[in-house]
Design a protein around this motif. Structure first.
Motif, mmCIF file in Angstrom:
data_model
loop_
_atom_site.group_PDB
_atom_site.id
_atom_site.type_symbol
_atom_site.label_atom_id
_atom_site.label_comp_id
_atom_site.label_asym_id
_atom_site.label_seq_id
_atom_site.Cartn_x
_atom_site.Cartn_y
_atom_site.Cartn_z
ATOM 1 N N SER A 114 -59.209 2.201 16.405
ATOM 2 C CA SER A 114 -60.237 2.484 15.400
ATOM 3 C C SER A 114 -60.909 1.218 14.878
ATOM 4 O O SER A 114 -62.063 1.253 14.458
ATOM 5 N N HIS A 115 -60.212 0.093 14.895
ATOM 6 C CA HIS A 115 -60.724 -1.168 14.359
ATOM 7 C C HIS A 115 -60.322 -2.321 15.283
ATOM 8 O O HIS A 115 -59.448 -2.160 16.137
ATOM 9 N N GLN A 151 -65.122 -2.000 12.427
ATOM 10 C CA GLN A 151 -64.803 -0.591 12.655
ATOM 11 C C GLN A 151 -65.558 -0.097 13.878
ATOM 12 O O GLN A 151 -66.777 -0.218 13.951
ATOM 13 N N ARG A 152 -64.831 0.446 14.825
ATOM 14 C CA ARG A 152 -65.457 0.957 16.034
ATOM 15 C C ARG A 152 -66.256 2.237 15.741
ATOM 16 O O ARG A 152 -65.954 2.963 14.803
ATOM 17 N N PHE A 153 -67.283 2.458 16.561
ATOM 18 C CA PHE A 153 -68.101 3.677 16.503
ATOM 19 C C PHE A 153 -68.897 3.792 15.200
ATOM 20 O O PHE A 153 -69.436 4.846 14.892
ATOM 21 N N SER A 154 -68.959 2.711 14.421
ATOM 22 C CA SER A 154 -69.748 2.702 13.193
ATOM 23 C C SER A 154 -70.521 1.386 13.151
ATOM 24 O O SER A 154 -69.955 0.325 13.440
ATOM 25 N N PHE A 155 -71.818 1.454 12.778
ATOM 26 C CA PHE A 155 -72.669 0.275 12.896
ATOM 27 C C PHE A 155 -73.459 0.036 11.609
ATOM 28 O O PHE A 155 -73.751 0.977 10.859
ATOM 29 N N ASP A 156 -73.815 -1.242 11.376
ATOM 30 C CA ASP A 156 -74.598 -1.587 10.197
ATOM 31 C C ASP A 156 -76.090 -1.549 10.524
ATOM 32 O O ASP A 156 -76.489 -1.161 11.623
#
Length: 437
Positions: free
Chosen positions: A134-135, A386-391
């Motif tokens: 996940s991270h 954090q994987r699969f989440s982007f800024d």
């Protein structure tokens, strides 16, 4: 370890035969009347009227939303089996904001046993490949716009995006040539003879000219034939070096991971000797499989100066997370190999799922880019990503970060800004002016 919170969920009640609820204790100041009521209730039980007393127990177990599916099992089978076997009720929240599973039962033993079974499911799940990471701890490289541009050009070149218009023009030209040949031979005479008493027709082909058409241009090494498509390329705006992969399946582990990185900032700076650190990316290499059946293609990393400061800093991070119990046993045994992944077959997007090991043919890519000079870049910070989440910039969501040195200080307290692409100096002003900027 799981956190268990005990809380009462019901009180003792007495029910009469006509289903009218009678309070066991009417009021604290009416002791005599209360005693009489209890005596009457006992008499009703003796006479055959029903009375029940049920005490329930409940605990909350912190699991994490990513693990709920393992507790449920296929079609809810795992959850149902535990409930039937131990006589408990397991409540799994539907909200992604709640990490806790509630277990309710009529005895402490049954509830505790259910919690132990859930813990066993968690232990098995987190150590299997069914639960993805996940991270991870990353060293961002996408902060350098020139490197992002090089990666975009690299992808376009391999995918042939620039040749799309040319291919369409070639197909149009070939079709026109075929049509012209058809028109030129439209007046060819064919001699037909019908013999008496026969339904067959004889055709004399001697006067029909033989025309050979040039074969249509074919791409013997098209991207699709080689197993190459856009989905297996690393997104340029997420380009990074990976230090450590983590499975943080609940909020508590994420919080602890955040605190660990912040707590070792000084140790990391000491490992870097409080000096800026730059790396060089050059060429390509294959991590898994052969070039003909590659799975991961990456750019090797070389520390400018070859002092080993980068590896020392990374090891400080790895050791801290291992001591905090946030690294799985198998991952703790892995040796660090810093690399900048450019292509990964595991990222391929498929319409149908398959167990077949995925790969792609990288021989042509290696021939063209095997000695590519990607450039030299300053490492500015380390992220808990954090994987699969982007800024908003397209990079992985940053849970927390620590900065690396970008300035150097000499013995006289003077600060020099390092913009030397990794070349170091020892406080000499003349040497500082000679630095290539």
């Amino acid at each position: 370890m799981i956190s268990m919170l005990w809380r009462p969920v019901s009180t003792t009640a007495t029910v009469s035969a006509d289903h009218t609820m009678n309070e066991a204790v009417v009021a604290t100041d009416e002791i005599t009347e209360s005693a009489t009521t209890c005596s009457n209730d006992e008499q009703r039980v003796i006479e055959g009227e029903s009375s029940s007393s049920i005490e329930k127990h409940s605990i909350s177990v912190e699991v994490g939303t990513s693990l709920f599916r393992f507790i449920k099992g296929k079609g809810g089978s795992t959850q149902q089996k535990i409930e039937e076997e131990l006589g408990v009720k397991i409540s799994i929240p539907t909200s992604k904001e709640d990490d806790f599973v509630s277990i309710e039962g009529t005895s402490v033993d049954s509830v505790t046993s259910a919690a132990e079974k859930i813990q066993a499911i968690i232990d098995e799940s987190v150590n299997s490949r069914n639960l993805d990471y996940s991270h991870f701890i990353s060293l961002p490289l996408a902060i350098h716009p020139e490197l992002v541009d090089k990666l975009i050009n690299f992808q376009n070149s391999i995918l042939g995006n620039e040749d799309a218009c040319t291919n369409e023009n070639e197909d149009t030209t070939e079709n026109k040539e075929v049509d012209q040949l058809s028109k030129e031979n439209a007046d060819v005479a064919v001699e037909l003879k019908v013999e008496d008493g026969s339904a067959a027709v004889k055709v004399n082909l001697t006067n029909i000219p033989l025309v050979s058409y040039a074969p249509k241009a074919s791409k013997s090494s098209t991207s699709s034939d080689l197993g190459i498509d856009k989905s297996i390329f690393i997104k340029p705006k997420t380009f990074h070096l990976t230090v450590l992969m983590l499975k943080l399946w609940n909020k508590d582990r994420v919080k602890r991971a955040t605190e660990v990185l912040q707590s070792i900032s000084t140790k990391v700076m000491d490992a870097l000797d409080n000096r800026p650190l730059s790396i060089r990316l050059k060429g390509l290499d294959c991590m898994k499989g052969s070039l003909a059946k590659a799975r991961v293609l990456y750019a090797p990393v070389e520390e400018i100066g070859s002092e080993g400061r980068l590896l020392r800093a990374c090891q400080v991070i790895i050791d801290a997370y291992t001591e905090a119990g946030l690294v799985l046993e198998n991952d703790a045994k892995q040796s660090l190999k810093l690399h900048a992944t450019v292509m990964n077959a595991r990222h391929r997007k498929r319409k149908t799922w398959t167990k077949k090991v995925d790969s792609f043919d990288a021989r042509g890519i290696f021939k063209q880019y095997g000695s590519e000079e990607w450039g030299e870049y300053l490492i500015r910070e380390a992220h808990l990503s954090q994987r699969f989440s982007f800024d908003e910039n397209g990079y992985y969501h940053c849970c927390t970060s620590i900065t690396f040195p970008e300035e150097m200080q000499n013995n006289h307290g003077c600060i020099f800004i390092c913009a030397c692409k990794g070349r170091h100096f020892n406080g000499d002003k003349k040497e500082a002016h000679q630095i290539e900027r």
